[in-house]
Design an enzyme around this catalytic site. Structure first.
Site, PDB file in Angstrom:
ATOM      1  N   HIS A 139      63.152  -1.735 141.092  1.00 33.66           N
ATOM      2  CA  HIS A 139      61.893  -1.050 141.793  1.00 33.66           C
ATOM      3  C   HIS A 139      60.793  -2.069 141.677  1.00 33.66           C
ATOM      4  O   HIS A 139      60.448  -3.122 140.864  1.00 33.66           O
ATOM      5  CB  HIS A 139      61.589   0.080 140.861  1.00 33.66           C
ATOM      6  CG  HIS A 139      62.424   1.644 140.912  1.00 33.66           C
ATOM      7  ND1 HIS A 139      62.808   2.076 139.784  1.00 33.66           N
ATOM      8  CD2 HIS A 139      62.767   1.770 142.168  1.00 33.66           C
ATOM      9  CE1 HIS A 139      63.514   2.955 140.297  1.00 33.66           C
ATOM     10  NE2 HIS A 139      63.604   2.939 141.704  1.00 33.66           N
ATOM     11  N   CYS A 169      59.076   4.443 133.784  1.00 33.43           N
ATOM     12  CA  CYS A 169      59.746   5.284 134.261  1.00 33.43           C
ATOM     13  C   CYS A 169      60.077   6.757 133.619  1.00 33.43           C
ATOM     14  O   CYS A 169      60.399   7.819 134.097  1.00 33.43           O
ATOM     15  CB  CYS A 169      61.276   4.734 134.346  1.00 33.43           C
ATOM     16  SG  CYS A 169      61.212   3.209 134.731  1.00 33.43           S
TER      17      CYS A 169
END
Ligand code: GLY
Length: 253
Positions: A160, A247
């Protein structure tokens, strides 16, 4: 009050998706204990922590960040790029609804919240294996009315955008320049990770402190030498699932 929306670790966590790291055994109970410590840290920093129940059939669902991102005006519900993760949004929608007007991205757009870096009125979307230009285009249309510009940023070698770069404060970013081109972020003060700690660019600033993994002491020193007050968490088992400190929560200011 800052609210942190979180979700308990799924019993199928060990079946998580992986993109850029090898699968190695994960101890579910250690992962759960580390996650509980992370929640305690959020509470100690003054957050109201909402803990959603575990999702028995959604291995990656502890990584709630990928299901949404939250702006002062609206919350955007994503359309996660991995098919196994798409259902994760269903329970996030009612959890976020009390706090913001909700807007959505739709197919063919794909978007993981881990690819979304909001810097003031500019929003960077990592063009990863999970997020695409259709998401950039849709978000430009949806968010223009609130004054946002959305741009894509190419990534290499990581899951990511926020694996490669995160915000430390309004003027400072923590970055691994091998994974994302630092020229995107001209005008920001850039703290580079130590070259021996490529995964060290993910930090979570909360209430004047920076939540940061214990795994990266050399990069942590670069933060503390700049005067940042670090709150350490050990997320080693979650890191085996390509997870990091941003996250595991959706932060609603
Ligand atoms: N295991 C984290 C992800 O692949 O989304």
């Amino acid at each position: 009050m800052t609210v942190a929306i979180t979700r308990r670790v799924s019993p199928r966590f060990t079946e998580c998706e992986l993109t850029h790291i090898e699968r190695i055994p994960i101890d579910l109970e250690i992962a759960r204990a580390q996650h509980a410590e992370y929640l305690k840290t959020l509470e100690q920093l003054g957050c109201e922590v909402i803990e959603l129940p575990e999702e028995p059939d959604l291995p990656d669902s502890v990584f709630v960040e990928d299901t949404a991102f939250i702006l002062p005006e609206v919350a955007v519900i994503t359309r996660p790029g991995a098919d196994s993760r798409k259902p994760e949004i269903e329970t996030i929608i009612p959890a976020l609804a009390p706090y913001r007007l909700l807007v959505h991205v739709s197919a063919p757009a794909a978007l993981d919240g881990g690819d979304v870096l909001v810097l003031g009125k500019k929003i960077y979307i990592g063009l990863s294996t999970r997020s695409n230009m259709e998401a950039v285009e849709q978000l430009n249309c949806t968010l223009e009315q609130y004054g946002y510009t959305v741009v894509g940023a190419l990534l290499t070698d990581c899951l990511h955008l926020k694996t490669a770069v995160t915000r430390v404060d309004d003027s400072t970013l923590l970055i691994n320049p091998s994974w994302v081109d630092s020229s995107h972020f001209q005008g920001y003060d850039l703290i580079e990770v130590d070259a021996s700690e490529p995964f060290a660019a993910n930090c979570l600033p909360i209430q004047g402190k920076v939540i940061y993994p214990t795994a990266f002491p050399k990069t942590q020193k670069r933060l503390t030498q700049r005067g940042y007050d670090v709150a350490n968490v050990n997320l080693s088992e979650l890191a085996k699932a390509e997870g990091a400190v941003t996250c595991c929560s959706l932060i609603v200011e």
